[in-house]
Design a protein around this motif. Sequence first.
Motif, PDB file in Angstrom:
ATOM      1  N   ILE A  35       0.833  -1.203   0.000  1.00 38.69           N
ATOM      2  CA  ILE A  35       0.000   0.000   0.000  1.00 38.69           C
ATOM      3  C   ILE A  35       0.871   1.257   0.000  1.00 38.69           C
ATOM      4  N   GLY A  36       1.916   1.255   0.793  1.00 38.98           N
ATOM      5  CA  GLY A  36       2.820   2.407   0.821  1.00 38.98           C
ATOM      6  C   GLY A  36       3.479   2.656  -0.518  1.00 38.98           C
ATOM      7  N   ALA A  37       3.958   1.597  -1.155  1.00 42.00           N
ATOM      8  CA  ALA A  37       4.584   1.741  -2.477  1.00 42.00           C
ATOM      9  C   ALA A  37       3.565   2.264  -3.488  1.00 42.00           C
ATOM     10  N   PHE A  38       2.353   1.724  -3.429  1.00 39.41           N
ATOM     11  CA  PHE A  38       1.290   2.178  -4.327  1.00 39.41           C
ATOM     12  C   PHE A  38       1.004   3.666  -4.141  1.00 39.41           C
ATOM     13  N   LEU A  39       0.791   4.071  -2.893  1.00 40.60           N
ATOM     14  CA  LEU A  39       0.434   5.463  -2.626  1.00 40.60           C
ATOM     15  C   LEU A  39       1.510   6.441  -3.072  1.00 40.60           C
ATOM     16  N   CYS A  40       2.756   6.142  -2.730  1.00 38.29           N
ATOM     17  CA  CYS A  40       3.838   7.054  -3.088  1.00 38.29           C
ATOM     18  C   CYS A  40       4.023   7.122  -4.602  1.00 38.29           C
ATOM     19  N   MET A  41       3.992   5.969  -5.268  1.00 44.03           N
ATOM     20  CA  MET A  41       4.159   5.972  -6.723  1.00 44.03           C
ATOM     21  C   MET A  41       2.982   6.665  -7.405  1.00 44.03           C
ATOM     22  N   PHE A  42       1.782   6.459  -6.877  1.00 43.75           N
ATOM     23  CA  PHE A  42       0.612   7.140  -7.426  1.00 43.75           C
ATOM     24  C   PHE A  42       0.784   8.652  -7.337  1.00 43.75           C
ATOM     25  N   LEU A  43       1.221   9.140  -6.187  1.00 51.15           N
ATOM     26  CA  LEU A  43       1.391  10.586  -6.012  1.00 51.15           C
ATOM     27  C   LEU A  43       2.448  11.148  -6.960  1.00 51.15           C
ATOM     28  N   ILE A  44       3.571  10.453  -7.083  1.00 50.78           N
ATOM     29  CA  ILE A  44       4.626  10.920  -7.993  1.00 50.78           C
ATOM     30  C   ILE A  44       4.132  10.881  -9.434  1.00 50.78           C
ATOM     31  N   ALA A  45       3.476   9.791  -9.818  1.00 49.90           N
ATOM     32  CA  ALA A  45       2.957   9.678 -11.186  1.00 49.90           C
ATOM     33  C   ALA A  45       1.890  10.733 -11.463  1.00 49.90           C
ATOM     34  N   TYR A  46       1.051  11.014 -10.461  1.00 50.98           N
ATOM     35  CA  TYR A  46       0.029  12.040 -10.620  1.00 50.98           C
ATOM     36  C   TYR A  46       0.664  13.421 -10.802  1.00 50.98           C
ATOM     37  N   LEU A  47       1.643  13.741  -9.961  1.00 45.46           N
ATOM     38  CA  LEU A  47       2.340  15.021 -10.112  1.00 45.46           C
ATOM     39  C   LEU A  47       2.986  15.126 -11.491  1.00 45.46           C
ATOM     40  N   ASN A  48       3.446  14.009 -11.997  1.00 50.18           N
ATOM     41  CA  ASN A  48       4.065  13.974 -13.323  1.00 50.18           C
ATOM     42  C   ASN A  48       3.049  14.332 -14.413  1.00 50.18           C
ATOM     43  N   THR A  49       1.777  14.000 -14.208  1.00 49.65           N
ATOM     44  CA  THR A  49       0.768  14.272 -15.236  1.00 49.65           C
ATOM     45  C   THR A  49       0.230  15.699 -15.182  1.00 49.65           C
ATOM     46  N   ILE A  50       0.292  16.342 -14.021  1.00 50.75           N
ATOM     47  CA  ILE A  50      -0.290  17.691 -13.927  1.00 50.75           C
ATOM     48  C   ILE A  50       0.717  18.800 -14.186  1.00 50.75           C
ATOM     49  N   ASP A  51       1.990  18.486 -14.174  1.00 55.65           N
ATOM     50  CA  ASP A  51       3.022  19.505 -14.389  1.00 55.65           C
ATOM     51  C   ASP A  51       3.843  19.121 -15.612  1.00 55.65           C
ATOM     52  N   GLU A  52       3.431  19.610 -16.778  1.00 49.75           N
ATOM     53  CA  GLU A  52       4.102  19.227 -18.019  1.00 49.75           C
ATOM     54  C   GLU A  52       5.481  19.859 -18.180  1.00 49.75           C
TER      55      GLU A  52
END
Length: 146
Positions: free
Chosen positions: A11-28
């Motif tokens: 769960i921790g790996a999922f949450l952290c990777m999700f947040l990083i991947a999400y930030l990657n999509t909103i800041d081009e």
Amino acid sequence: MDYKNILISCIGAFLCMFLIAYLNTIDEKNIWLIPPFGASLVLVMAVHDSPLAKARNVFFGHILSAFSGVLVYYFLGDSSLSIALGLSLAVLLMIVTNTIHPPAGANPVIAIMGAESFEFVIMPVGIGAAFIVIFAFLYNKTMKRS
């Protein structure tokens, strides 16, 4: 097997990777996500008590390795020799500073093959590594892991 610990790690790996991947999509303008971060998350979540998963190893291992790649690229460009030299310089710096973090070994390869500038050391590497360290610290404390 400690199934609770396995679940907490996943769960921790999922949450952290999700947040990083999400930030990657909103800041081009900025790239947040680089492949070594996935390997770093395996260490800080699955074997969080390993010396290789210590905060200073994660942060400085990534910074020194990225710097090695960018520095070698700056002077030698992109070649087989420069990739090998960038990696060996990263290994040297991590050994000398006692900040060995194996996932960071990919940073010089990325920096050289991607013709990265010194900004690469700060973003995504420094900021991303700091994000992982802070997330892992808070998550592991919340989950009462040492």
